[in-house]
Design a protein around this motif. Structure first.
Motif, PDB file in Angstrom:
ATOM      1  N   PRO A  15      -4.373  -8.072   1.813  1.00 61.35           N
ATOM      2  CA  PRO A  15      -3.487  -7.483   2.836  1.00 61.35           C
ATOM      3  C   PRO A  15      -3.670  -5.977   3.005  1.00 61.35           C
ATOM      4  O   PRO A  15      -3.674  -5.472   4.131  1.00 61.35           O
ATOM      5  N   LEU A  16      -3.841  -5.243   1.909  1.00 60.63           N
ATOM      6  CA  LEU A  16      -3.989  -3.790   2.067  1.00 60.63           C
ATOM      7  C   LEU A  16      -5.317  -3.457   2.735  1.00 60.63           C
ATOM      8  O   LEU A  16      -5.374  -2.548   3.566  1.00 60.63           O
ATOM      9  N   ALA A  17      -6.373  -4.175   2.402  1.00 62.35           N
ATOM     10  CA  ALA A  17      -7.648  -3.915   3.080  1.00 62.35           C
ATOM     11  C   ALA A  17      -7.495  -4.126   4.580  1.00 62.35           C
ATOM     12  O   ALA A  17      -8.172  -3.484   5.379  1.00 62.35           O
ATOM     13  N   ASN A  18      -6.578  -5.024   4.973  1.00 64.19           N
ATOM     14  CA  ASN A  18      -6.350  -5.300   6.393  1.00 64.19           C
ATOM     15  C   ASN A  18      -5.234  -4.447   6.998  1.00 64.19           C
ATOM     16  O   ASN A  18      -4.800  -4.728   8.111  1.00 64.19           O
ATOM     17  N   ALA A  19      -4.768  -3.458   6.273  1.00 63.32           N
ATOM     18  CA  ALA A  19      -3.696  -2.554   6.753  1.00 63.32           C
ATOM     19  C   ALA A  19      -2.442  -3.323   7.174  1.00 63.32           C
ATOM     20  O   ALA A  19      -1.785  -2.994   8.157  1.00 63.32           O
ATOM     21  N   THR A  20      -2.119  -4.336   6.402  1.00 60.82           N
ATOM     22  CA  THR A  20      -0.990  -5.206   6.735  1.00 60.82           C
ATOM     23  C   THR A  20       0.324  -4.607   6.244  1.00 60.82           C
ATOM     24  O   THR A  20       0.354  -3.926   5.226  1.00 60.82           O
ATOM     25  N   THR A  21       1.404  -4.911   6.957  1.00 57.01           N
ATOM     26  CA  THR A  21       2.746  -4.614   6.471  1.00 57.01           C
ATOM     27  C   THR A  21       3.245  -5.834   5.709  1.00 57.01           C
ATOM     28  O   THR A  21       3.278  -6.940   6.256  1.00 57.01           O
ATOM     29  N   GLY A  22       3.616  -5.622   4.459  1.00 61.03           N
ATOM     30  CA  GLY A  22       4.047  -6.749   3.637  1.00 61.03           C
ATOM     31  C   GLY A  22       5.431  -6.558   3.064  1.00 61.03           C
ATOM     32  O   GLY A  22       5.962  -5.452   3.025  1.00 61.03           O
ATOM     33  N   VAL A  23       5.997  -7.680   2.610  1.00 61.74           N
ATOM     34  CA  VAL A  23       7.258  -7.643   1.867  1.00 61.74           C
ATOM     35  C   VAL A  23       6.914  -7.819   0.394  1.00 61.74           C
ATOM     36  O   VAL A  23       6.061  -8.636   0.046  1.00 61.74           O
ATOM     37  N   LEU A  24       7.551  -7.010  -0.444  1.00 58.58           N
ATOM     38  CA  LEU A  24       7.363  -7.114  -1.888  1.00 58.58           C
ATOM     39  C   LEU A  24       8.750  -7.369  -2.467  1.00 58.58           C
ATOM     40  O   LEU A  24       9.641  -6.531  -2.339  1.00 58.58           O
ATOM     41  N   TYR A  25       8.947  -8.535  -3.056  1.00 57.62           N
ATOM     42  CA  TYR A  25      10.287  -8.941  -3.483  1.00 57.62           C
ATOM     43  C   TYR A  25      10.359  -9.086  -4.993  1.00 57.62           C
ATOM     44  O   TYR A  25       9.570  -9.810  -5.595  1.00 57.62           O
ATOM     45  N   GLU A  26      11.312  -8.407  -5.598  1.00 56.83           N
ATOM     46  CA  GLU A  26      11.421  -8.419  -7.054  1.00 56.83           C
ATOM     47  C   GLU A  26      12.112  -9.667  -7.604  1.00 56.83           C
ATOM     48  O   GLU A  26      11.902 -10.058  -8.734  1.00 56.83           O
TER      49      GLU A  26
END
Ligand code: 7RM
Length: 657
Positions: A328-339
């Motif tokens: 995802p980061l290589a694709n410049a994606t916006t992601g959700v990171l959930y703890e």
């Protein structure tokens, strides 16, 4: 997989009866990234296919000279090339004007949230990388990471990659001993951890386990500690060895030039359970891994610039490495990171996050889907899930009923479902629908992706006709494939390439139907799949026999309607030991201590003996029959026919936790 006594809801029964094929919705097809001609291009010349993508999609410091050097089973991809993984995941996006784009919407458990843009990521990764340098970490060193799902986790991974150090992330649910074993194997110099994390509203300690592991690990020079819990669980810090992240990282300059590394430079080691007691350190290198994960992320999840993508895995597993961090980061994606967990504060937590963040692409495991099914349709129905446009599944076979529930109640019949088959070893998704191309069948991962050659073979390694089952193999190298087992090339060759010469054997059974669709049938070795986590029967057995009361133990995976399999342990105690509920509890605690809470047996049965062949091999197949209450299969090879009947007579008394 599902509980056969409970029949599916009527609307699911209708869909199951409908012929079970789901063509991609026309509106989706029209806008899809991946088109059918990719299969043709890749079939024509798979090396040229990957080479084109590598040139188009990665930013190189030195262009590669050769696409693939294949000295089977050792692959080198994009040789002669150099790059830096973090430059590809962060710097180039900021340089392209995407500095203000959100990289992660972080959602912490007790209501904490944080938004991290690509510019924030660039700053913090450089500061963290400078802190690593100050702590003596150099290009080529290994760093162990033992953290909860907080933004500092991907930042720590990227900080390693920025200076060409390799990380080995150890899932926070593993014990101090498991952490120490991995540190020893990897010879890690530094541990990056946190005082702890939040789980179901409670603080979970990590620092104490990191301390215990460090005490057994002479290679560890420092422990870098993120403060996540603070006063909720004060951590003890050893002066001279331990440093707080907020002390050392925050005072660094936000300038740490990315170190260009060779395409085949070690990016990370991730330990995974195999058929022996010792987990294997799976080796992934830089360029091929980054290409394989980013290309599949874009193709399979149809990622567009304004997507909000949520992979609800833990970064401690490969799914998180490949599809929360690198792809995802290589694709410049916006992601959700959930703890947090799916049930805290309530079972609608995930649907609330989808609604709040307008998640468009959601990727999760069948075990979670089945857990949500148990809570009923009303919870997702009460939330606005209209932002969703694509759903993914990973980790274990998805049973058709769960697939259809997902399709109806989460996708609201609008969203294609991609059932993605892959492994820690494969690095990237290998078998999956292309969402704008493939007609899906609930429960089938459909076809190998473009560039991937998979087959189903019999025990001689011969391809079986359509309609039949056998062993899943891969016949050509792919860019993100494992490069080996850390420090053990012979074990790599024997484990993956020894069973069928010239082919990679995944350890899974599979069949193809008469239309050529692949149906994954689960592991054919002694590896269990518990809630999407790979756990070795032998590893749990050796943890049990490590306890002084236990003479012998056999462990099997018992089918479970929610977790896929549940751990069922048969234990024989030493002659002078009395069995009791307390002892059963103590043995479970012992397994949790040796491996981690995820390996704690759900069922535990004391037995006077274990069924064995005349050559002394424990017949786990029979124990599985006992655990699942089935008629016994072939018992002719048993050394003592009476044993299994005795065990069966007592099976109803298995202690369940
Ligand atoms: C990504 C991951 C790998 C094992 C693999 C399979 C099983 C994973 C699927 C699946 C059927 C799927 N890595 N598996 N995905 N089985 N359908 N879509 O899970 O290394 O932890 O596990 O998981 O048995 O060999 S893993």
């Amino acid at each position: 997989m599902t509980n056969e006594q409970s029949s599916p809801a009527p609307e699911i029964e209708n869909l199951m009866a409908e012929g079970r094929a789901f063509p991609p919705p026309p509106a989706f097809v029209a806008q899809a990234n991946a088109k059918a001609d990719l299969y043709l291009e890749a079939d024509d010349d798979y090396e040229a296919f990957w080479a084109r993508l590598a040139r188009e999609r990665l930013t190189w410091r030195t262009p590669f000279k050769r696409t693939l050097e294949w000295d089977a089973p050792f692959a080198k991809w994009f040789t002669g090339g150099t790059l830096n993984v973090t430059e590809n995941c962060v710097d180039r996006h900021v340089a392209a004007g995407l500095g203000d784009k959100v990289a992660y919407h972080w959602v912490g458990e007790p209501g904490d949230t944080r938004t991290i843009t690509y510019a924030d990521l660039l700053r913090e990764v450089q500061q963290a990388a400078n802190a690593l340098l100050e702590l003596g970490v150099r290009t080529g060193d290994r760093v162990a990471i033992y953290m909860p799902m907080i933004p500092e986790l991907p930042i720590a991974m990227l900080a390693c990659a920025r200076i060409g150090a390799a990380h080995t992330v150890v899932f926070g649910g593993f014990s101090a001993e498991a952490l120490a074993g991995r540190i020893e194997d990897a010879q890690a110099k530094l541990i990056i951890t946190a005082d702890g994390g939040w789980r179901r509203g409670k603080p979970v300690d990590l620092k104490t386990a990191a301390d215990e592991a460090a005490a057994q690990s002479p290679t560890v020079e420092h422990i870098l500690v993120v403060r996540r819990l603070g006063d909720a669980l004060p951590a003890s810090m050893t002066p001279g060895r331990d440093v707080w992240w907020h002390d050392i990282v925050t005072r660094q300059v936000a300038d740490c030039p990315p170190v260009p590394v060779d395409s085949e430079h070690l990016l990370y080691i991730l330990y995974t359970s195999g058929t022996t007691a010792k987990p294997k350190g799976i080796v992934h290198t830089s360029a091929g891994y980054l290409l394989g994960t980013s290309v599949t992320h874009e193709m399979v999840f149809d990622i567009k610039p304004d997507d909000v993508y949520w992979c609800a895995a833990d970064i401690g597993w490969v799914t998180g490495h490949s599809y929360i961090v690198y792809g995802p980061l290589a694709n410049a994606t916006t992601g959700v990171l959930y703890e947090g967990a799916p049930d805290t504060p309530g079972w609608d937590r995930w649907w609330q996050i989808v609604e709040d963040y307008k998640v468009t692409v959601l990727y999760m495991a069948p075990t979670a889907i089945r857990a949500f099914m148990k809570q009923g349709e009303a919870l997702p129905a009460a939330r606005d899930l209209s932002s969703l446009r694509l759903l993914g599944s990973v980790g274990e076979p998805i049973n058709p009923e769960a697939w259809l529930w997902y399709h109806l109640n989460i996708g609201r019949e609008r969203c294609p479902i991609v059932d993605t088959w892959w492994q820690t070893e494969t690095g990237q998704i290998l078998i999956s629908p292309l969402p704008g191309v493939t007609e899906t069948k609930p429960g089938s991962a459909t076809f190998p992706l473009p560039g991937i050659s998979a087959d189903v073979v019999d025990s001689n390694g011969d391809s079986v006709p359509l309609g039949q089952g056998g062993y899943l193999v891969l016949k050509r190298p792919w860019p993100a494939m494992l490069r080996g087992i850390y420090g053990d090339p012979d074990r790599y060759r024997a484990t993956y390439w020894g069973r069928f010469p010239g082919m990679y054997f995944a350890g899974d059974g599979a069949k193809r139907d008469t239309d050529g669709y692949f149906w994954l049938l689960g592991r054919v070795d002694d590896v269990m799949n518990v809630a999407g986590h790979r756990i070795s029967t032998i590893e749990v057995e050796s943890a049990l026999v490590d306890h002084p009361a236990v003479a012998e133990a056999a462990v099997v995976g018992k089918e479970d309607p929610v977790t896929g399999q549940a751990i069922f342990a048969f234990c024989t105690v030493r002659a002078d030991v009395e069995t009791s509920d307390e002892l059963a509890h103590e043995l479970r605690e012992h397994v949790a201590k040796v491996i981690g809470p995820i390996a704690r047996p759900r069922y535990l049965l004391f037995t006077p003996d274990l069924p064995k062949t005349r050559s002394g091999k424990i017949m786990r197949r029979l124990l599985r029959d006992v655990a699942e209450g089935r008629a016994l299969g072939d018992t002719t090879t048993l050394a003592d026919q009476g044993v299994v009947e005795t065990i069966r007579a007592g099976a109803g008394r298995a202690d369940e936790e």
